[in-house]
Design a protein around this motif. Sequence first.
Motif, PDB file in Angstrom:
ATOM      1  N   ARG A   7      -1.740  -0.894  -8.170  1.00  0.00           N
ATOM      2  CA  ARG A   7      -2.919  -1.115  -7.332  1.00  0.00           C
ATOM      3  C   ARG A   7      -3.651  -2.386  -7.734  1.00  0.00           C
ATOM      4  O   ARG A   7      -4.280  -3.042  -6.897  1.00  0.00           O
ATOM      5  N   ALA A  53       0.826  -1.208   0.000  1.00  0.00           N
ATOM      6  CA  ALA A  53       0.000   0.000   0.000  1.00  0.00           C
ATOM      7  C   ALA A  53       0.859   1.256   0.000  1.00  0.00           C
ATOM      8  O   ALA A  53       0.535   2.244  -0.679  1.00  0.00           O
ATOM      9  N   VAL A  79       2.128   1.940  -3.526  1.00  0.00           N
ATOM     10  CA  VAL A  79       1.082   2.499  -4.396  1.00  0.00           C
ATOM     11  C   VAL A  79       0.847   3.971  -4.067  1.00  0.00           C
ATOM     12  O   VAL A  79       0.748   4.818  -4.967  1.00  0.00           O
TER      13      VAL A  79
END
Length: 663
Positions: free
Chosen positions: A85, A27, A30
């Motif tokens: 993603r 995460a 991204v």
Amino acid sequence: MGDARNAVEQQAESGRRSGGASPRAAAFAVWYLRAVAFVNFLSAVWVSLGQDVRRHNQENFFTPYLLTAGFASGVFTTFLAITMRRRKRAAWILNLVLSGSFLVLFAFAMAFPEIRQYAQNWISLALTAVFTGALLAGRREFYAKGDRSNPRLAATVAVGGGLLASLLAGVLVTVTNQAPDAARSTFLERWYYGTLRLISVAADESRFPGIDPPNWANVAVNVLSTVLVLAVFYAAFRSRRAVDPLTEDDEKRLRALLERHGERDSLGYFALRREKSVVWSPTGKAAVAYRVVGGVSLASGDPLGDPEAWPGAIAPWLTEARAHGWIPAVMGASEEAGTVYARHGLDALELGDEAIVEVAEFTLEGRAMRTVRQAYNRVRRAGYRVRIRRHEDIPAAEMAYLVERADDWRDGATERGFSMALGRLADPEDGRCVMLECTDAEGRLRALLSFVPWGPHGLSLDLMRRDRDSDNGLMEFMVIELLRRSGEIGITQVSLNFAMFRSVFERGARLGAGPVLRLWRSLLSFFSRWWQIESLYRANAKYRPIWEPRFLLFEKSADLLRIGLASARAEGFLGGLASDSRRPPGGRAARRLVRAIARRRSARVAPPRGRFGNAAWGSPRASEAERRGVRAGRRAAGGNPTTGPTASGLPKWLHRRHLETHR
């Protein structure tokens, strides 16, 4: 599919063992790309900020990984953020190679005093190192596979597109060249200048005397370069297309599920569209049929089979979608199926309602049905008549004529429909479908309706076609005739069209409707001028049906736009995806040849049929004597005992039509 499921399960198990560090690292990677893309776009429109960023990326200064000032770099970084993603493995590899190379280069540069004296360079080195470390820590989260042909396609796009783009750049420089001594330069020099501008975004104009294009031409070449890079990346990172098309064995097993559980869902028969793929539960008692369109794994209706086995089919379908980077979505699921999908992490959005008419409750009597009754009587007095038959009872020559008329009356060249359309007509396996033929007073065919089976005692609307020069009200007349004469074919319920956003039109017209609901209704009414939104609701409401809600299931709200585009493509409204229609090529001449063969073969040997059109000789309920009789009849006709009379010398598509004629 088993490998994909194992890969996802292994990465999920690894994530649990690491206490969730891997998902957090992925995460972060991204979000880093998203933040860099935002700064790049902001720098492109904010002149002073862009100048500051460029100044901090010159001489002895360098910025973190991918942080530059410009629209092209913003588009590039955004593309990488989107693919990351979606957990694309290829995007992870590219980012790791690029960021790792930058990190090594920056670390080497920091050995020089004139570089390491600036705090900005230490910050850039740290951010690049953290991003590279996040990629390594979250490597198990990037498991989505691409198509095997992606590297070859990307290389082809890079070489072919690069050559074409360089030629276009050379032509543009030639056409717009405003240098006073333009005659000094040759086309090869102008082509070389455009190519350098295409590759490096800038070119040393002092090296090119006689070449002075305007600034907008240089910008156009830079935009062309950005488009080329995006095309190459799209080819390299595109999702894998359909995995396994529906096989004959899959179709037989699906038909067996429809035999046992077909009455549960009126859309169940549409799972037999042959461009779909299917995922089975471990027990084989349930299945999810889907189609991959634009990176979206699009299922329709409810899963087939026993509801208790639905989770066993939904889980591997979702696992497969995530393994290939597809977006999972379901169109037209019932409330029961939507509840099961929701337990697997999907969210629901009500699309509209399906109109279902119970034959026993339908009547033309009463004041509420006055308008419908008058329209029905008007069409009947005009001499129109309706003939109702199963597809298997229609002779081959007549069916070929009906197919031709249906093609002539089709609106456009594309066979539309996906979630609530079979996409084919006159297929021998669909013998239990019902055809309604409407003729005028002179006996000319003016309209057609075709319904697919919905369990043993139901029908679901598949195809509606009519002559545009015929009188209005023919479709309503045919539907009412079907409902009134349903006893002839043993039907107790009929599913009609799907009315999208029906509740909005109904509640928005009531007294006391809120301003938001009224605005939403007005907006839908406006778009109904081009798409049949409100008209479908009005057309179905006149039968006073039972409204069954249907839902769209999705995983993330951010994917709704892409799901909508994929749905429009699958339904035939965008892009013109090929349908499952088995019409032969060659237009009317080919169809005339098919009908000629059907006329010459006047003696048909038609085996008894099962409920869904399967030949009875292949059914476990058929006796051995019946099977021997069917085979003997086919041998007497001069053909194969299992496929029908031979037709040597015919092309494959015509041989298929020939076999259909003699089923």
